[in-house]
Motif scaffolding. Structure first.
Motif, PDB file in Angstrom:
ATOM      1  N   PRO A 191      27.155  47.458  34.099  1.00 13.18           N
ATOM      2  CA  PRO A 191      27.340  47.078  35.507  1.00 13.18           C
ATOM      3  C   PRO A 191      28.127  48.161  36.266  1.00 13.18           C
ATOM      4  O   PRO A 191      29.035  48.775  35.721  1.00 13.18           O
ATOM      5  CB  PRO A 191      28.112  45.758  35.457  1.00 13.18           C
ATOM      6  CG  PRO A 191      28.420  45.502  34.028  1.00 13.18           C
ATOM      7  CD  PRO A 191      27.798  46.551  33.184  1.00 13.18           C
ATOM      8  N   GLN A 192      27.704  48.384  37.492  1.00 15.02           N
ATOM      9  CA  GLN A 192      28.413  49.349  38.362  1.00 15.02           C
ATOM     10  C   GLN A 192      29.560  48.646  39.054  1.00 15.02           C
ATOM     11  O   GLN A 192      29.412  47.556  39.558  1.00 15.02           O
ATOM     12  CB  GLN A 192      27.430  49.917  39.403  1.00 15.02           C
ATOM     13  CG  GLN A 192      26.240  50.640  38.801  1.00 15.02           C
ATOM     14  CD  GLN A 192      26.649  51.901  38.054  1.00 15.02           C
ATOM     15  OE1 GLN A 192      27.542  52.623  38.481  1.00 15.02           O
ATOM     16  NE2 GLN A 192      25.991  52.162  36.937  1.00 15.02           N
ATOM     17  N   ASP A 193      30.703  49.287  39.092  1.00 18.75           N
ATOM     18  CA  ASP A 193      31.870  48.690  39.765  1.00 18.75           C
ATOM     19  C   ASP A 193      31.781  48.848  41.241  1.00 18.75           C
ATOM     20  O   ASP A 193      31.275  49.642  41.861  1.00 18.75           O
ATOM     21  CB  ASP A 193      33.168  49.342  39.246  1.00 18.75           C
ATOM     22  CG  ASP A 193      33.440  48.912  37.817  1.00 18.75           C
ATOM     23  OD1 ASP A 193      32.986  47.839  37.418  1.00 18.75           O
ATOM     24  OD2 ASP A 193      34.128  49.662  37.092  1.00 18.75           O
TER      25      ASP A 193
END
Length: 193
Positions: A191-193
């Motif tokens: 997941p991208q922050d």
């Protein structure tokens, strides 16, 4: 050999019970009947795999070895189902388990070590071999459930366990002999922050 079935329907199972070969009546969802049913499902799907392999062998003659190795398995699965239907009947022998182990070892040497998780697919044959593998695992679970309440002979449990291993390696061997790349599992992206 005389006729095995003189009548296909008997109406005796309409109330949810079925007869075993020893005369006992059990519920159709009894663990013994569930195990027999899963072995039958596996055997049916194995028949489909063998039909597909036979159809493809002219294009890929190296599939013949796999056909020759798997054909006896249908008969031995039927034997095991017979043992479940007739608890005093014993048909499977330890040398059948040994035969599967020899095939697994030989085929695994040819395909090499598994370095990644693989997914079913790549060709119809590969996918069908994986369907059979997963059904062998289901049959094994049902046999183990039955074994927990009515002990089974260890050779039958070992045989169905080796069948799933054999079918996994067979799927990989089919891919190799068809010149098909195996489908490697790819983890979901972080997941991208």
């Amino acid at each position: 050999m005389g006729y095995r079935l003189s009548k296909i329907y008997t109406r005796t199972g309409d109330a949810g019970e079925t007869g075993l070969a020893d005369g006992r009546r059990v519920a159709k969802d009894h663990p013994r009947v569930e195990a027999m049913g899963e072995l039958d499902t596996l055997n049916s799907q194995l028949g489909l795999l063998l039909a597909e392999l036979t159809h493809e062998r002219s294009a890929h003659p190296a599939l013949e070895e796999i056909i020759q190795a798997l054909e006896p398995c249908q008969h031995r699965l039927f034997d095991f189902g017979g043992e479940l239907a007739m608890p005093d009947y014993q048909a499977l022998r330890e040398d059948e388990v040994t035969r599967l182990e020899g095939l697994i070892d030989r085929w695994n040497e040819e395909v090499g070590p598994l370095e990644n998780f693989i997914l079913p697919g790549g060709s119809r044959l590969i996918a069908q071999a994986h369907v059979c593998r997963s059904l062998a695992r289901t049959a094994e679970r049902r046999c183990q459930q039955l074994n927990a309440v009515e002990p089974l002979r260890p050779v039958g449990l070992a045989y169905v366990n080796r069948m799933s291993d054999l079918l996994f390696v067979a799927a990989r061997l089919i891919a190799r002999r068809q010149g098909c790349g195996e489908i490697l599992w790819q983890a979901a992206p972080a997941p991208q922050d």
